[in-house]
Design a protein around this motif. Structure first.
Motif, PDB file in Angstrom:
ATOM      1  N   GLU A 325       0.811  -1.213   0.000  1.00  0.00           N
ATOM      2  CA  GLU A 325       0.000   0.000   0.000  1.00  0.00           C
ATOM      3  C   GLU A 325       0.849   1.270   0.000  1.00  0.00           C
ATOM      4  O   GLU A 325       0.591   2.201  -0.772  1.00  0.00           O
ATOM      5  CB  GLU A 325      -0.922  -0.007   1.227  1.00  0.00           C
ATOM      6  N   GLN A 326       1.882   1.327   0.839  1.00  0.00           N
ATOM      7  CA  GLN A 326       2.688   2.545   0.950  1.00  0.00           C
ATOM      8  C   GLN A 326       3.546   2.802  -0.281  1.00  0.00           C
ATOM      9  O   GLN A 326       4.073   3.897  -0.449  1.00  0.00           O
ATOM     10  CB  GLN A 326       3.586   2.475   2.194  1.00  0.00           C
ATOM     11  N   GLN A 327       3.705   1.785  -1.146  1.00  0.00           N
ATOM     12  CA  GLN A 327       4.527   1.965  -2.340  1.00  0.00           C
ATOM     13  C   GLN A 327       3.711   2.396  -3.554  1.00  0.00           C
ATOM     14  O   GLN A 327       4.283   2.821  -4.558  1.00  0.00           O
ATOM     15  CB  GLN A 327       5.283   0.667  -2.659  1.00  0.00           C
ATOM     16  N   LYS A 328       2.391   2.301  -3.455  1.00  0.00           N
ATOM     17  CA  LYS A 328       1.547   2.682  -4.587  1.00  0.00           C
ATOM     18  C   LYS A 328       1.711   4.154  -4.942  1.00  0.00           C
ATOM     19  O   LYS A 328       1.621   4.536  -6.107  1.00  0.00           O
ATOM     20  CB  LYS A 328       0.078   2.387  -4.274  1.00  0.00           C
ATOM     21  N   TYR A 329       1.973   4.966  -3.923  1.00  0.00           N
ATOM     22  CA  TYR A 329       2.076   6.405  -4.153  1.00  0.00           C
ATOM     23  C   TYR A 329       3.419   6.797  -4.753  1.00  0.00           C
ATOM     24  O   TYR A 329       3.616   7.941  -5.154  1.00  0.00           O
ATOM     25  CB  TYR A 329       1.856   7.150  -2.832  1.00  0.00           C
ATOM     26  N   ALA A 330       4.360   5.836  -4.807  1.00  0.00           N
ATOM     27  CA  ALA A 330       5.687   6.137  -5.358  1.00  0.00           C
ATOM     28  C   ALA A 330       5.727   5.960  -6.869  1.00  0.00           C
ATOM     29  O   ALA A 330       6.707   6.343  -7.517  1.00  0.00           O
ATOM     30  CB  ALA A 330       6.736   5.242  -4.706  1.00  0.00           C
TER      31      ALA A 330
END
Length: 331
Positions: A325-330
């Motif tokens: 989830e936290q890597q989707k914004y990258a």
């Protein structure tokens, strides 16, 4: 070189590499290790996919490194698999091609492995469960560094705090000689599902993968990392005709929901084996977020709170299919 020498060498390589990574990353070894935060910091992509066989895989594509995890598995098994795959990466096993791991490479019940798989398995155990964390957790549970007696419930609760499986912790306690092999074999005969059933009693879990936490007066002020649908059971001493433990109203609107309150009898562990009464509060984590569960002890004669118990909980989401989830914004 004998098979024993090769295994011993692989085991030592895993231990030393885990210690080196701890030092390089500046990790506080007395606290739960967040493997997914570390993977993000290292620029390693993490993807969850539904596999029928593999537990995990790590691979190199161009200049990028990635880890695939089985979305069908419970979170603590995913964490251990992620640490295993991370071990393959830091020990440069992926230079020889993708590493695809099944149950026999990941599950702590399968110990007849060698070479790179033993290196990665040892790395995962010592990376997620360094001796400093084991000692700190034993201390928090009021246990000596080498407990002569430790119950399955205590081991299960310790495993939740460290974010690893019950079986992995039993094996690691034996490897560190915290418990004897005989004690470890006795612990292995107990299944987590039976421990959870004894805690929850009549209440049924919504999710068979959900964990069941227990807390007592000594745990006041603690911060824990639970997952959606986990249950949190708090036991506080109370006399039937004495002061009452109650729930602060704000708890009902937070990330956890109250599911039951009961008054139970329990045997004291003192020399007289006297009976005590415990107020049993049962909560279920129903949505991700941070919350503080607050209970207060109120006199029957007046509304003044004489004692307060607070437990802080980070409720983590169950990983969904796709990128972490936290890597989707990258992207």
């Amino acid at each position: 070189m004998s098979n024993y020498s090769l295994s011993s060498r692989a085991h030592m390589q895993g231990i030393q590499t885990a210690a080196r990574e701890h030092s390089m990353l500046g990790i506080n070894l007395r606290q739960r290790i967040d493997i997914f935060r570390i993977l993000r910091q290292k620029g390693i992509w993490v993807m969850f996919q539904p596999f029928d066989g593999p537990y995990g895989e790590c691979l190199s594509v161009g200049d990028s490194l990635g880890i695939l995890l089985n979305v069908k598995h419970p979170p603590n098994l995913q964490r251990f698999t992620a640490a295993h795959e991370y071990g393959h990466i830091v020990m440069q096993h992926v230079q020889q091609g993708p590493c695809i791991d099944h149950e026999e490479q990941i599950s702590p019940q399968h110990r007849q492995i060698g070479g790179q798989e033993l290196e990665a398995q040892t790395f995962a155990a010592y990376f997620l469960m360094p001796q400093e964390l084991i000692n700190a957790t034993l201390q928090r549970f009021g246990l000596p560094y080498k407990p002569e007696k430790i119950t399955p419930l205590e081991v299960y609760q310790m495993s939740l705090e460290m974010g690893v499986s019950y079986a992995a912790l039993v094996n690691h306690l034996a490897a560190l000689k915290k418990v004897s092999q005989r004690a470890a074999n006795i612990l292995r005969r107990v299944q987590p599902k039976d421990i959870k059933a004894r805690i929850a009693r009549e209440a049924s879990l919504q999710d068979s993968w959900a964990d069941v936490w227990t807390f007592h007066a000594r745990d006041a002020g603690r911060t824990v990392f639970a997952h959606e649908r986990d249950e949190l059971h708090i036991f506080l001493a109370e006399e039937p005709e004495g002061d009452l433990w109650e729930v602060a109203p704000a708890v009902a609107t937070a990330s956890v929901a109250l599911i039951n309150i009961d008054l139970e009898m329990a045997m004291h562990t003192d020399e007289e084996n006297s009976l005590a009464y415990l107020r049993h509060f049962s909560f279920r984590a129903h949505m991700p977020g941070f919350t503080s569960i607050q209970l207060y002890k109120r006199s029957r004669r007046q509304e003044i709170a004489e004692e307060v118990f607070t437990l802080h909980a980070h409720v983590l989401p169950k990983p969904a299919q796709g990128l972490l989830e936290q890597q989707k914004y990258a992207l």
